[in-house]
Design an enzyme around this catalytic site. Structure first.
Site, short mmCIF file in Angstrom:
data_model
loop_
_atom_site.label_atom_id
_atom_site.label_comp_id
_atom_site.label_asym_id
_atom_site.label_seq_id
_atom_site.Cartn_x
_atom_site.Cartn_y
_atom_site.Cartn_z
CG HIS A 62 35.24 20.77 91.35
ND1 HIS A 62 35.53 21.85 92.13
CD2 HIS A 62 35.39 19.69 92.15
CE1 HIS A 62 35.84 21.45 93.35
NE2 HIS A 62 35.77 20.14 93.40
CG ASP A 172 37.87 20.27 96.82
OD1 ASP A 172 37.59 19.90 95.67
OD2 ASP A 172 37.02 20.44 97.71
CD GLU A 200 32.21 19.25 93.72
OE1 GLU A 200 32.06 18.13 94.23
OE2 GLU A 200 32.61 20.23 94.39
CD GLU A 201 33.74 22.71 96.42
OE1 GLU A 201 32.89 22.24 97.21
OE2 GLU A 201 34.92 22.30 96.35
CG HIS A 311 35.35 22.82 101.38
ND1 HIS A 311 33.99 22.65 101.28
CD2 HIS A 311 35.88 22.19 100.32
CE1 HIS A 311 33.72 21.93 100.20
NE2 HIS A 311 34.86 21.63 99.60
#
Lengths: 338, 349
Positions: A62, A172, A200-201, A311
């Site tokens: 992603h 990420d 995606e998140e 994150h």
């Protein structure tokens, strides 16, 4: 891989604002002789022509990262905001952010500890009470710099860190995007599909329509995953560790990975001297869940990088792991040349 | 179309999630004279179709859900009906609420409460737990068992009415207020050539998980899918939050991951052009509307949410402003006439 990951980690792309990532990837994939297609959600779909494969193989990573969206401009010039994707608000307090494509510098402030009561010090402020200060003293001034619905990213530049580590935001999943880009540019010349997914998140949104369109026979998700290898963590909660190799999950909250593909990746790693670790804990989720359930079902596996403080503005991962992930993905593709 | 009359009819109709058939028939009936074709699919979605003036035109889908929150009878005890909810209902609005049990003919019921005389001190400061409440239909156990079977749905019983000159109040304005908005949109488009194939979707089972819209969008594969749903309007007790909108303060238009930027921008431009303005509604993730399901149906769809400001959501006294309904209908009609360029469809791989 290191330079590519670093370059990608400096690109802004909170969920649904993946434009700059597409702008970076598209010309390189086209230069590598691939067909490139952007669907209506913004997924970038790359078809790499090559020697026939024994099945239609799709890699997915992603493009988006967790970030911030501006919800309102206050009369006093401060910005109200929400997090895009899962962010612990505790990592936001006292941080710098960059607002919008023009990178307007902003600060997520908090009143001085001297001004707090004892009770206030014990609680985490609610996101509705937090604000971004961009130095504007009125709504009119703020409107010159940003608008409702604009994004912001953490101000965190990618740098080499400690021994063979990288500190950056958005590892990420820029590690997955870098792996796919390297496969496209330098990987085995085997016919294959690459989808750089969006959103995606915020719920693995892009993966389903992309898989519906591509109809792969097998999919490998390249991801960043949570490393919990802190000194005081209980061994079973360490999950995985940067530097210990590519992470192979057998299961997470989105999918139980196809056992045959999981075993195949493990034996390929062993055969080729690629360092790997098994993800020790069932946590998180990836695009795999929605890919697996697209159309009439698609077998999925994942190869992940162990990322600490995922994150957050300051993620930490091992550069050598990136190489192991690439090597394993390339070995898988090569093994499926007809 | 007499808005208040149509609103009243649809507000007072009964159709909790999964039991929308009679509402669907009412909606289809109103649509028929204004559409080229009206169809119903396996999940009960109604699609009113206006063909484009020319073949090969892009497809535009507007979706509003016709299901409502309600109750499901799970058991009968001493003539009282035990129940669970269909969709999310605040237990605090339940005691002494009149309901209609959807038997044939329907039965009038009242949700129980405990009179003050029988309460201990302090009891009235805590809401009732849903498990403590039952629906009283005033019957003996024998009669109740004969007329009501477990699995029978029930809905709020409340008449619809004007509140002042411009406000309208009743049950199920979430989201039949928006169904009426779409019917009004169809009316505004009567006699006009459309540059798009227009599908008006009255969707089912939104309140339990956006289920109807998911299959409706898949089957229609539209180029644009706009969900039309209600959003919280300001009340004295509402939190001061940027996503809480004003009555008659402009059409709320979504922004964020669930919104296709070009589509959102176009709708904002058109609302400015029409002089009604808009209220940006930034939603950082799920919008909880049909748009969330429609965006990722099939190969993916350009989606957006247009909202109708509403007070007291999920009670039997939901309240809207008629100007908001009319303005949004005008905006939706304008977009159907002047949508700009359709997003590229791309190759089928």
């Amino acid at each position: 891989m290191k330079e590519l990951v670093k370059t990608l980690c400096a690109i802004d792309a909170p969920s649904s604002f993946e434009d700059a990532m597409r702008d970076f990837i598209r010309p390189r994939a086209e230069a590598a002789g691939c067909e490139v297609y952007e669907d209506v959600l913004g997924n970038l779909i790359v078809h790499k022509p090559g020697a026939p494969a024994d099945k239609r193989i799709m890699f997915a990573a992603h493009m988006d990262e967790v970030g911030i969206i501006i919800k309102a401009l206050g009369d006093d010039g401060y910005l109200k905001f929400a997090c895009v994707g899962g962010v612990d608000v505790r990592v936001l307090i006292g941080k710098r952010v960059l607002v919008g494509a023009n990178h307007v510098p902003g600060i997520i402030g908090i009143k001085a500890v001297h001004l707090t009561t004892q009770d206030e010090r014990k609680i985490v402020p609610k996101i509705n009470d937090m604000y971004i200060d961009i130095g504007a003293s009125s709504r009119e001034e703020a409107e010159k710099l940003t608008c409702c619905g604009d994004y912001a990213v953490f101000d965190s530049f990618p740098v080499d860190f400690g021994e063979g580590m990288l500190k950056a935001r958005a590892i990420d999943d820029r590690v997955g995007c870098a792996t796919m880009l390297k496969l496209i540019e330098n990987g085995p010349a085997v016919d294959s599909w690459y989808v750089f997914t969006v959103q995606e998140e915020v719920g693995t949104r892009g993966a389903a329509p992309a898989s519906h369109r591509i109809k792969p026979d097998a999919a490998i998700i390249l991801e960043g995953t949570t490393a919990g290898d802190l000194p005081d963590a209980k061994p079973h909660l360490k999950v995985c560790a940067p530097g210990a190799g590519a992470v192979l999950p057998f299961m997470d909250n989105s999918a139980i990975y196809d056992r045959e593909m999981f075993n195949e990746l493990r034996s390929l790693a062993e055969k080729n001297g690629i360092r790997y670790q098994i993800k020790q804990y069932v946590s998180g989720g990836t695009d795999a869940g929605n890919i697996q359930r697209a159309r009439a079902g698609i077998p999925v596996a994942a190869i992940s990088a162990a990322v600490r403080y995922i994150h957050s503005p300051s993620c930490v991962a091992s550069i050598d792991d990136f190489e192991q992930i690439y090597a394993l993905a390339a070995a898988f593709l090569a093994a499926h040349a007809k | 179309m007499d808005l208040a009359k149509t609103l009243t009819a649809l507000s007072e109709a009964m159709g909790p999630s999964g039991f929308e058939a009679s509402v669907a028939e009412m909606v289809a009936e109103i649509m028929r004279p204004m559409c080229d074709e009206v169809t119903t699919d396996a999940l009960g979605n109604v699609h009113g179709i206006r063909h484009a003036a020319k073949p090969g035109a892009p497809k535009l889908l507007y979706s509003a859900h016709m299901d409502e929150i309600g109750f499901m009878v799970t058991d009968i005890k001493d003539g009282f009906l035990r129940f669970r909810t269909i969709g999310g209902i605040d237990p605090r609005v339940m005691p002494a609420r009149e309901v209609t049990v959807m038997t044939d003919p329907p039965i009038h019921g009242v949700i129980s409460s405990v009179p003050p005389h029988l309460q201990a001190a302090g009891d009235n400061t805590k809401p009732f737990a849903v498990e403590e409440l039952v629906i009283d239909i005033g019957m003996s156990d024998e009669k109740a068992r004969k007329l009501v079977r477990p699995g029978t749905p029930a809905v709020f019983s409340e008449h619809a009415q004007l509140l002042g000159d411009k406000l309208f109040s009743g049950k199920t304005l979430d989201d039949r207020g928006c169904v009426v908005m779409l019917l009004r949109t169809l009316e505004l488009l009567q006699g006009k050539d459309l540059p798009v194939e227009l599908v008006i979707q009255a969707s089912t089972q939104e309140e339990v998980g956006l289920r109807g819209a998911q299959v409706g969008a898949y089957a229609n594969a539209p180029d644009w899918a706009v969900a039309v749903d209600v959003t919280h309007a300001e009340t004295p007790d509402a939190p001061k939050r940027p996503d809480i909108v004003k009555f008659a303060g402009g059409v709320p238009i979504s922004m964020g991951p669930n919104t296709n930027r070009a589509l959102g921008r176009r709708l904002c431009e058109l609302s400015e052009k029409l002089g009604m303005g808009y209220q940006p509604q930034v939603m950082e993730g799920g919008t909880g509307t049909d748009a969330w399901a429609m965006q990722v149906a099939g190969d993916g769809t350009a989606s957006c949410v247009i909202s109708l400001p509403l007070r007291y959501m999920h009670t039997a006294v939901e309240t809207i402003h008629l100007d908001d309904l009319e303005n949004a209908a005008k905006l939706l009609a304008e977009f159907a006439l002047d949508p700009g360029e359709a997003p590229p469809r791309g190759p089928l791989v």
